[in-house]
Design an enzyme around this catalytic site. Structure first.
Site, short mmCIF file in Angstrom:
data_model
loop_
_atom_site.label_atom_id
_atom_site.label_comp_id
_atom_site.label_asym_id
_atom_site.label_seq_id
_atom_site.Cartn_x
_atom_site.Cartn_y
_atom_site.Cartn_z
N LYS A 27 37.88 56.42 109.94
CA LYS A 27 37.50 56.30 108.54
C LYS A 27 36.97 55.47 107.85
O LYS A 27 36.48 55.38 106.86
CB LYS A 27 39.20 56.93 107.54
CG LYS A 27 39.50 58.39 108.10
CD LYS A 27 39.83 58.96 106.75
CE LYS A 27 39.98 60.38 106.91
NZ LYS A 27 40.97 61.04 108.01
N SER B 19 39.71 60.58 117.37
CA SER B 19 39.47 60.21 115.74
C SER B 19 40.47 59.03 115.59
O SER B 19 40.05 58.02 114.56
CB SER B 19 39.70 61.38 115.10
OG SER B 19 40.79 61.79 115.13
#
Ligand SMILES: *Cc1c(COP(=O)(O)O)cnc(C)c1O
Length: 327
Positions: A53, A306
Site C-alpha cells: 500500500k 501483498s
C-alpha cells in the site's frame, strides 16, 4: 458514475522511487513442483511498511500540488493503508491525520503515533471514523487519501506489474489478492500496458468477497463483514465506486475464492518452505494456486505476496503445528 481514468504507471513509478522499494521476485521450487510450471513470489512484504500500500499512498501524495501536500493528508484506515499514509507523510515532513473508531486496539494506535500521525478518535464504528475524516478534510482544507478508488493510487499499485514485466518478460499469470480492487486494477492495467500476453487472476476469501459479489450482481453491492484470517481484505468497494469496479470488470476474467482453512494452510506453507511471515490477506494467492489441479494454470506464474502485517498473536501458532486461533 463510471469514467475511464488515465492510469499513468510510468509517472507513478518515477514519483515513488525514493519512498517505495523495487521488490524482489523469488522463485518457489515447491510451488513450481505443485503447479507443474515455474512459480515466483513478488515480495511486497519487503516494503519499508511491510505491505504494497506504500506504492499507492506515495503515488497519490506525491501527485498533489505543493500547497495541498503542505496542508496535510487524511485517512480513516488503521491497517496497511493508514500505516502507509503515515509513513509517506513522515518521510515528506507533512502531517497525516488518521481517524479511527474507539474500538481500534491500542497497539495499532501506538504504531500510528510512532510514525508521527495525528490520531483522531471519532465514534464507535469505521463509518463514523470515515465521516469525521471527511469533516476534517472540509474544516482544515486537507486531502483525503483513498485506500483504493483513486487513479493515482491505482497507478502506484500498478508499478508492481511494471517490475514483474521487466524481471519476467514471458509472465503468463499473476495471482493478486482482491479487496477494494486498487491492487488488482493497477496490476491488470499494468499487464495490459507492459505485458499484454499475461493475465491477472483476482483472489478473495469466501468470507464476504464484496468485489466478486458486485461483479456477479453487475453493480457495486454492500455486505456485512465477517471475521477472517484475511483481515486486510475485509470491507466493501463502496456503492458509489468510481474506478476499481469498472477496471476489474473490464480487465479481469478469472477469480478464485479461498476458505479459512486454505488461507491458514498457505500461511503455514510460506513459513515452512520460504521462512516468510505473511498475513492472511497476502497468502490468498498461494492458497488459490495450491487449490488448482497441477498443470491447469498457464505459466510462468507470479503470486503477489501483498503484506506481512500478521496479528502478532498468530505468529506462535503459525510457526508451530497449532491450528489457527480463529479456526
Ligand atoms: C489492502 C490490501 C490488499 C487488497 O488491496 P485492494 O486494493 O483493496 O484490493 C491485499 N493485501 C494486503 C496485505 C492489503 O493490505
Amino acid at each position: 458514475m463510471s469514467s475511464t481514468p488515465e492510469i499513468d504507471i510510468v509517472a507513478a513509478r518515477q514519483r515513488i522511487s525514493g519512498i517505495a522499494v523495487r521488490t524482489p521476485l523469488v522463485p518457489s521450487l515447491p510451488l513450481s513442483e505443485a503447479a507443474g510450471t515455474d512459480v515466483y513470489l513478488k515480495l511486497e512484504t519487503t516494503q519499508p511498511t511491510a505491505a504494497f500500500k506504500l506504492r499507492g499512498a506515495a503515488s497519490k501524495i506525491l501527485s498533489l500540488p505543493e500547497e495541498d501536500r503542505a496542508a496535510g493528508v487524511v485517512t480513516a484506515s488503521t491497517g496497511n493503508h493508514g500505516r502507509a499514509v503515515a509513513y509517506v507523510a513522515r518521510r515528506l515532513g507533512i502531517e497525516a491525520t488518521v481517524c479511527i473508531s474507539d474500538g481500534v486496539p491500542p497497539g495499532k494506535v501506538a504504531a500510528l503515533r510512532d510514525l508521527g500521525a495525528r490520531v483522531v478518535v471519532a465514534g464507535a464504528s469505521q463509518t463514523e471514523a470515515m465521516r469525521r475524516a471527511f469533516e476534517i478534510v472540509e474544516e482544515e482544507n486537507r486531502t483525503f487519501i483513498h485506500p483504493f478508488d483513486d487513479p493515482e493510487v491505482i497507478a502506484g499499485q500498478g508499478t508492481i506489474a511494471a517490475e514483474i514485466a521487466e524481471d519476467l518478460p514471458d509472465v503468463a499469470t499473476v495471482f493478486v489478492p482482491l479487496s477494494g480492487g486498487g491492487l488488482l486494477s493497477g496490476i491488470a492495467e499494468g499487464l495490459r500496458q507492459f505485458s499484454p500476453g499475461a493475465e491477472a487472476v483476482g483472489v478473495s476469501m469466501t468470507r464476504v468477497p464484496v468485489m466478486y459479489m458486485s461483479l456477479q450482481a453487475g453493480h457495486p453491492v454492500d455486505a456485512p463483514e465477517e471475521e477472517t484470517l484475511a483481515d486486510s481484505l475485509r470491507g466493501g468497494i463502496e456503492l458509489d465506486n468510481r474506478y476499481t469496479f469498472d477496471l476489474v470488470r473490464r480487465l479481469v476474467q478469472q477469480f478464485v475464492l479461498v476458505d479459512e482453512e486454505e488461507i491458514w494452510e498457505a500461511m503455514r506453507f510460506l513459513f515452512r518452505e520460504h521462512r516468510l511471515i505473511v498475513e492472511g490477506g497476502a497468502a490468498v494467492g498461494v492458497a488459490a494456486l495450491l487449490a488448482r489441479r497441477p498443470g491447469s494454470v498457464r505459466g510462468p506464474v507470479v503470486i503477489v505476496i501483498s503484506g506481512a502485517n500478521v496479528e502478532p498473536s498468530y505468529v506462535a501458532a503459525l510457526v508451530s503445528a497449532a491450528p489457527a486461533p480463529t479456526l
